[in-house]
Design a protein around this motif. Sequence first.
Motif, mmCIF file in Angstrom:
data_model
loop_
_atom_site.group_PDB
_atom_site.id
_atom_site.type_symbol
_atom_site.label_atom_id
_atom_site.label_comp_id
_atom_site.label_asym_id
_atom_site.label_seq_id
_atom_site.Cartn_x
_atom_site.Cartn_y
_atom_site.Cartn_z
ATOM 1 N N VAL A 28 0.794 -1.230 0.000
ATOM 2 C CA VAL A 28 0.000 0.000 0.000
ATOM 3 C C VAL A 28 0.824 1.276 0.000
ATOM 4 O O VAL A 28 0.612 2.157 -0.831
ATOM 5 C CB VAL A 28 -0.969 0.016 1.204
ATOM 6 N N TRP A 29 1.754 1.418 0.935
ATOM 7 C CA TRP A 29 2.349 2.730 1.199
ATOM 8 C C TRP A 29 3.680 2.925 0.487
ATOM 9 O O TRP A 29 4.648 2.226 0.782
ATOM 10 C CB TRP A 29 2.562 2.920 2.705
ATOM 11 N N PRO A 30 3.789 3.891 -0.434
ATOM 12 C CA PRO A 30 5.093 4.220 -1.004
ATOM 13 C C PRO A 30 6.015 4.726 0.102
ATOM 14 O O PRO A 30 5.633 5.585 0.900
ATOM 15 C CB PRO A 30 4.769 5.344 -2.005
ATOM 16 N N PHE A 31 7.226 4.210 0.157
ATOM 17 C CA PHE A 31 8.124 4.540 1.256
ATOM 18 C C PHE A 31 8.354 6.045 1.374
ATOM 19 O O PHE A 31 8.318 6.604 2.470
ATOM 20 C CB PHE A 31 9.473 3.828 1.084
ATOM 21 N N ARG A 32 8.600 6.709 0.249
ATOM 22 C CA ARG A 32 8.923 8.137 0.331
ATOM 23 C C ARG A 32 7.722 8.976 0.775
ATOM 24 O O ARG A 32 7.890 10.011 1.410
ATOM 25 C CB ARG A 32 9.476 8.636 -1.001
ATOM 26 N N ARG A 33 6.529 8.525 0.464
ATOM 27 C CA ARG A 33 5.346 9.234 0.966
ATOM 28 C C ARG A 33 5.206 9.008 2.474
ATOM 29 O O ARG A 33 4.901 9.934 3.227
ATOM 30 C CB ARG A 33 4.096 8.732 0.244
ATOM 31 N N PHE A 34 5.429 7.772 2.912
ATOM 32 C CA PHE A 34 5.393 7.483 4.341
ATOM 33 C C PHE A 34 6.430 8.323 5.072
ATOM 34 O O PHE A 34 6.173 8.888 6.143
ATOM 35 C CB PHE A 34 5.656 5.983 4.535
ATOM 36 N N LYS A 35 7.612 8.450 4.497
ATOM 37 C CA LYS A 35 8.689 9.219 5.117
ATOM 38 C C LYS A 35 8.307 10.689 5.253
ATOM 39 O O LYS A 35 8.459 11.291 6.327
ATOM 40 C CB LYS A 35 9.964 9.071 4.287
ATOM 41 N N THR A 36 7.811 11.267 4.192
ATOM 42 C CA THR A 36 7.410 12.670 4.229
ATOM 43 C C THR A 36 6.343 12.914 5.282
ATOM 44 O O THR A 36 6.442 13.824 6.108
ATOM 45 C CB THR A 36 6.884 13.109 2.848
ATOM 46 N N ILE A 37 5.306 12.092 5.255
ATOM 47 C CA ILE A 37 4.184 12.271 6.182
ATOM 48 C C ILE A 37 4.627 12.066 7.615
ATOM 49 O O ILE A 37 4.294 12.856 8.507
ATOM 50 C CB ILE A 37 3.045 11.295 5.809
ATOM 51 N N HIS A 38 5.406 11.030 7.852
ATOM 52 C CA HIS A 38 5.746 10.711 9.236
ATOM 53 C C HIS A 38 6.727 11.714 9.830
ATOM 54 O O HIS A 38 6.620 12.060 11.017
ATOM 55 C CB HIS A 38 6.326 9.302 9.328
ATOM 56 N N LEU A 39 7.680 12.195 9.069
ATOM 57 C CA LEU A 39 8.604 13.183 9.606
ATOM 58 C C LEU A 39 7.890 14.489 9.933
ATOM 59 O O LEU A 39 8.222 15.162 10.906
ATOM 60 C CB LEU A 39 9.763 13.412 8.638
ATOM 61 N N ARG A 40 6.902 14.863 9.154
ATOM 62 C CA ARG A 40 6.082 16.032 9.499
ATOM 63 C C ARG A 40 5.314 15.791 10.786
ATOM 64 O O ARG A 40 5.130 16.700 11.594
ATOM 65 C CB ARG A 40 5.114 16.343 8.351
ATOM 66 N N HIS A 41 4.877 14.569 10.987
ATOM 67 C CA HIS A 41 4.139 14.205 12.193
ATOM 68 C C HIS A 41 4.979 14.403 13.460
ATOM 69 O O HIS A 41 4.433 14.642 14.536
ATOM 70 C CB HIS A 41 3.699 12.739 12.062
ATOM 71 N N HIS A 42 6.297 14.364 13.323
ATOM 72 C CA HIS A 42 7.164 14.463 14.498
ATOM 73 C C HIS A 42 7.343 15.892 15.012
ATOM 74 O O HIS A 42 8.156 16.095 15.910
ATOM 75 C CB HIS A 42 8.526 13.833 14.206
ATOM 76 N N ALA A 43 6.619 16.850 14.500
ATOM 77 C CA ALA A 43 6.593 18.184 15.105
ATOM 78 C C ALA A 43 5.638 18.125 16.294
ATOM 79 O O ALA A 43 4.436 18.335 16.160
ATOM 80 C CB ALA A 43 6.143 19.229 14.087
ATOM 81 N N ASP A 44 6.170 17.817 17.478
ATOM 82 C CA ASP A 44 5.325 17.460 18.618
ATOM 83 C C ASP A 44 4.372 18.573 19.044
ATOM 84 O O ASP A 44 3.302 18.301 19.586
ATOM 85 C CB ASP A 44 6.197 17.057 19.812
ATOM 86 N N GLU A 45 4.768 19.834 18.817
ATOM 87 C CA GLU A 45 3.877 20.928 19.203
ATOM 88 C C GLU A 45 2.575 20.937 18.411
ATOM 89 O O GLU A 45 1.609 21.576 18.809
ATOM 90 C CB GLU A 45 4.594 22.284 19.045
#
Length: 336
Positions: A85-102
């Motif tokens: 299902v998940w293209p790795f580079r799309r997962f990477k982009t989305i998840h790294l943005r998710h790590h902005a904890d604020e």
Amino acid sequence: MTSRNNRRRNAPAIEWPTVFLAFFCYGTWLAAGLFLWPSYPLLALVVLALMAALQSSLAHEVLHGHPTRNAQLNEAFVFLPIGLVWPFRRFKTIHLRHHADERLTDPLDDPESYYKALWRHDELPPAMKFLLKINNTMIGRLILGPWLSCIGFFIDDARQVLAGDKVIRKAWLLHAIGLAVVLPVVQFGFGIPLWLYILVPVWLGQSLISIRTFAEHQWSEHPEGRTVIVERSPLSFLFLNNNLHFVHHKSPTVAWYRLPKLFAERRDEWLRMNNGYAYPNYFALLRAYAFKAKEPIVHPVLRRTPEPGRAFKPRVRARSLNGLGSAPVPAEPPKE
């Protein structure tokens, strides 16, 4: 930030446990399809599902800069998308943005938030509101969650590709190359019909990951109270210790096999830091929320009305968001 950078500098050039894990994951996947499927098809399907889930956890590890210091080499370890299902580079982009904890749980700024903005939820048809209500229970998340998330993701990415986004298009082209290897292996090498592979290993694999993601984050006025700790679970290996999710968010560059020791050394401190948002195991979550919503669909505080102006955009070190870098997004808002 200094201690995080020190951990990165002190990390070995090659993290062999993660390298061996990648070979174990793909090797077991091949063995299940080639040798188990002809004689023990049900067992084979279960093992394939477990490996699809493990490969998803491995992809998460890779996007955080493991097991080497070379991003292209790291990507090669998870290039074949056995979960489809998940293209790795799309997962990477989305998840790294998710790590902005604020911005965790924000319906618009956190791409992994399950909360909806009030006005967007109001615009949904009744049938979709009903599905989202079911999806907010743990059983509903395991059954419906993979389909709802995938369909929404596909539609959104298709719109962006049609609008001319070359980065997303490249991510999908690379994913298609991986699928061009995986799908013939499944269909002709294993002899498993593709529809069956999608309905059992792929669906079940994503459902297993949904056990982990169901309660990873909740709204709290304090960012550190938004991320869960599940102390013990037989699924810890499958999740690569991401049941200790708060520890991962505070130390995103620490390798998966070091997280349990890091947690054990400061257990009481970790639990104080995240305001006690913790469960002893996933069974406790299941008992409490199997058929009961843990969180509301609409975010209880943020995005109650449409807000004009510039949205929050987390700062990025290196070239993480275009799929070429490996540094995580710092958990702090931009300074004007």
